[in-house]
Design an enzyme around this catalytic site. Sequence first.
Site, mmCIF file in Angstrom:
data_model
loop_
_atom_site.group_PDB
_atom_site.id
_atom_site.type_symbol
_atom_site.label_atom_id
_atom_site.label_comp_id
_atom_site.label_asym_id
_atom_site.label_seq_id
_atom_site.Cartn_x
_atom_site.Cartn_y
_atom_site.Cartn_z
ATOM 1 N N LYS A 158 -19.386 2.928 -5.519
ATOM 2 C CA LYS A 158 -19.289 3.721 -4.284
ATOM 3 C C LYS A 158 -20.648 4.313 -3.922
ATOM 4 O O LYS A 158 -21.434 4.645 -4.807
ATOM 5 C CB LYS A 158 -18.294 4.879 -4.476
ATOM 6 C CG LYS A 158 -16.848 4.456 -4.638
ATOM 7 C CD LYS A 158 -15.925 5.665 -4.687
ATOM 8 C CE LYS A 158 -14.473 5.224 -4.724
ATOM 9 N NZ LYS A 158 -13.557 6.390 -4.760
ATOM 10 N N HIS A 208 -2.466 7.212 -0.989
ATOM 11 C CA HIS A 208 -3.406 8.208 -0.488
ATOM 12 C C HIS A 208 -2.565 9.410 -0.073
ATOM 13 O O HIS A 208 -1.840 9.355 0.920
ATOM 14 C CB HIS A 208 -4.180 7.638 0.704
ATOM 15 C CG HIS A 208 -5.002 8.645 1.455
ATOM 16 N ND1 HIS A 208 -6.203 8.338 2.031
ATOM 17 C CD2 HIS A 208 -4.805 9.950 1.716
ATOM 18 C CE1 HIS A 208 -6.701 9.426 2.615
ATOM 19 N NE2 HIS A 208 -5.857 10.404 2.445
ATOM 20 N N ARG A 292 -12.923 19.409 8.080
ATOM 21 C CA ARG A 292 -12.664 19.449 9.523
ATOM 22 C C ARG A 292 -11.156 19.464 9.765
ATOM 23 O O ARG A 292 -10.378 19.265 8.838
ATOM 24 C CB ARG A 292 -13.232 18.187 10.172
ATOM 25 C CG ARG A 292 -12.578 16.929 9.593
ATOM 26 C CD ARG A 292 -12.862 15.651 10.369
ATOM 27 N NE ARG A 292 -12.009 14.570 9.919
ATOM 28 C CZ ARG A 292 -12.275 13.754 8.901
ATOM 29 N NH1 ARG A 292 -13.374 13.924 8.182
ATOM 30 N NH2 ARG A 292 -11.424 12.795 8.560
ATOM 31 N N ARG A 336 -0.006 6.369 15.167
ATOM 32 C CA ARG A 336 -1.153 6.341 16.075
ATOM 33 C C ARG A 336 -0.997 5.190 17.059
ATOM 34 O O ARG A 336 -0.837 4.034 16.649
ATOM 35 C CB ARG A 336 -2.454 6.172 15.293
ATOM 36 C CG ARG A 336 -2.703 7.319 14.326
ATOM 37 C CD ARG A 336 -4.113 7.263 13.788
ATOM 38 N NE ARG A 336 -4.290 8.226 12.702
ATOM 39 C CZ ARG A 336 -5.454 8.541 12.170
ATOM 40 N NH1 ARG A 336 -6.560 7.956 12.636
ATOM 41 N NH2 ARG A 336 -5.538 9.412 11.187
HETATM 42 C C1 MV4 Z 1 -10.862 4.228 -4.719
HETATM 43 C C2 MV4 Z 1 -9.822 3.279 -4.812
HETATM 44 C C3 MV4 Z 1 -9.439 2.884 -6.084
HETATM 45 N N1 MV4 Z 1 -10.048 3.397 -7.171
HETATM 46 N N2 MV4 Z 1 -11.426 4.710 -5.830
HETATM 47 C C4 MV4 Z 1 -11.221 4.181 0.060
HETATM 48 C C5 MV4 Z 1 -11.851 5.167 0.965
HETATM 49 C C6 MV4 Z 1 -12.666 6.039 0.117
HETATM 50 N N3 MV4 Z 1 -12.504 7.382 0.556
HETATM 51 C C7 MV4 Z 1 -12.178 5.839 -1.271
HETATM 52 N N4 MV4 Z 1 -11.299 4.699 -1.253
HETATM 53 C C8 MV4 Z 1 -10.765 4.199 -2.394
HETATM 54 N N5 MV4 Z 1 -11.294 4.679 -3.541
HETATM 55 C C9 MV4 Z 1 -11.020 4.276 -7.018
HETATM 56 N N6 MV4 Z 1 -11.616 4.768 -8.115
HETATM 57 C C10 MV4 Z 1 -9.263 2.801 -3.650
HETATM 58 C C11 MV4 Z 1 -9.725 3.239 -2.426
HETATM 59 C C12 MV4 Z 1 -9.095 2.671 -1.275
HETATM 60 C C13 MV4 Z 1 -8.311 3.426 -0.419
HETATM 61 C C14 MV4 Z 1 -8.133 4.783 -0.589
HETATM 62 C C15 MV4 Z 1 -7.357 5.514 0.280
HETATM 63 C C16 MV4 Z 1 -6.740 4.891 1.350
HETATM 64 C C17 MV4 Z 1 -6.904 3.559 1.541
HETATM 65 C C18 MV4 Z 1 -7.691 2.810 0.680
HETATM 66 C C19 MV4 Z 1 -7.835 1.447 0.894
HETATM 67 C C20 MV4 Z 1 -8.597 0.706 0.040
HETATM 68 C C21 MV4 Z 1 -9.245 1.326 -1.037
#
Ligand code: MV4
Length: 451
Positions: A158, A208, A292, A336
């Site tokens: 990331k 999420h 926000r 949405r």
């Molecule tokens: C992750 C993950 C799996 N494992 N981190 C996507 C947006 C960013 N804010 C972080 N995200 C993710 N982080 C770990 N360690 C999977 C995602 C992710 C995701 C997270 C929330 C909503 C949708 C998503 C879609 C794909 C991947």
Amino acid sequence: MFKKILIANRGEIALRIIRTCKEMGIPTVAVYSSADRESLHVRFADEAVCIGPASSAESYLNIPRIMAAVEITNADAIHPGYGFLAENADFAEVCTEYGIKFIGPTPTQIRKMGDKITAKDTMIKAGVPVVPGSEGLLKDVKQGKKIANEIGYPVILKATAGGGGKGMRVVWSDEEFQENWDKARQEAKASFANDGIYVEKFIEEPRHIEIQIAGDQHGTVCHLSERDCSIQRRHQKLVEESPSPFMTRPLRKKMGDAAIAAGKAINYEGVGTVEFLVDKHRNFYFMEMNTRIQVEHTVTEEVIDHDLIKEQIKIAAGVPISGKNYIPTMHAIEVRINAEDPFHNFRPSPGKILSFHSPKGHGVRVDTHVYAMYTIPPHYDSMIAKLICRAQTREECIKKMARALDEFIIEGIKTTVPFHKRLMKNEQFLKGNFHTGFLNDFDMGERQEGE
Ligand code: MV4
């Protein structure tokens, strides 16, 4: 209380903020680009100032032009809405220098959450669970591989300046590490002019779930329960609901406590959202914090029956909050409505709305700045309306949503309404059985007559 609030935004959120200001007896100033002359936020504000051409960089993102509008109208506070300058610490700082109240957190609080490694480190110190991974930035591929082997593949790379999915790469083995590392760095450098990368364990098929919090200027922080935002496509949320069908009372207590600890750790002032990944065993991990108001704040408003924009304004004016945590007693879902064609990979569909009829009735809310014969400009976000339904139970709420969607008439452009109609009949969705990958293999089927 403030004498006049300038809304540094457009679309439905600008109108949403104007509505609350009116109810509070606070005069408003709208700013608009030349592409937004006909938008309802311009019509319903007490004053409106054109700040530039259609391009966001020359209008809604242009700090000197917004400050000029503040000066000529004598506004004493700015509401940034979401997107644009809402999480721009430099903008919040300029407001302070001008003696204008930025309705939101301080520049320091914004910066602490804007850099993901700083945010994660702050959370570890506050005792908030985070995904196992590197402590801080990775120096090189060698160190990255070493940590990947310690925590075990799959891992995710990331960007520290990232968020919302940009600059992220999943890695399944040592062999794939180098190429993903190179791509993540390139992407991060191009998108954020910062190629700092960190690594963490990849959580598979997570939900999420985010916790809405509020903090005041006197150190009180409370939570307003969760929203489940797992139904998203390419990091664009399409549906949000509260409560989460996956939530349990003990999990809400733990996640609520963690979100409050997150807010207290940075002395948070304003309303904010702490995002978590939740795995199938109900382990939860801090992901990021949004400093926000968010698009989906409406579902929380519906289930706790409070106006979150009003809370933001009161907090900014120094009014203390009660400190009570809120648990939903009803169910709310937001869908949405985007000007996109769901039968063609959600491709944008701007243009003139020839007819527009929005659903009505008990428990139905529509937040929108559009109307019949309005032309959607191609320069901005494709969201044209939010449809929010509220009922006693999730099942009833879904039925109400399906009914409301059937009443929606939008002619002249393609919208996401047909997608939502199908989702409200989807067996897995009805069961509350979904994660963030749910839409990867969603079948729209055929376009029906009238769609
Ligand atoms: C992750 C993950 C799996 N494992 N981190 C996507 C947006 C960013 N804010 C972080 N995200 C993710 N982080 C770990 N360690 C999977 C995602 C992710 C995701 C997270 C929330 C909503 C949708 C998503 C879609 C794909 C991947």
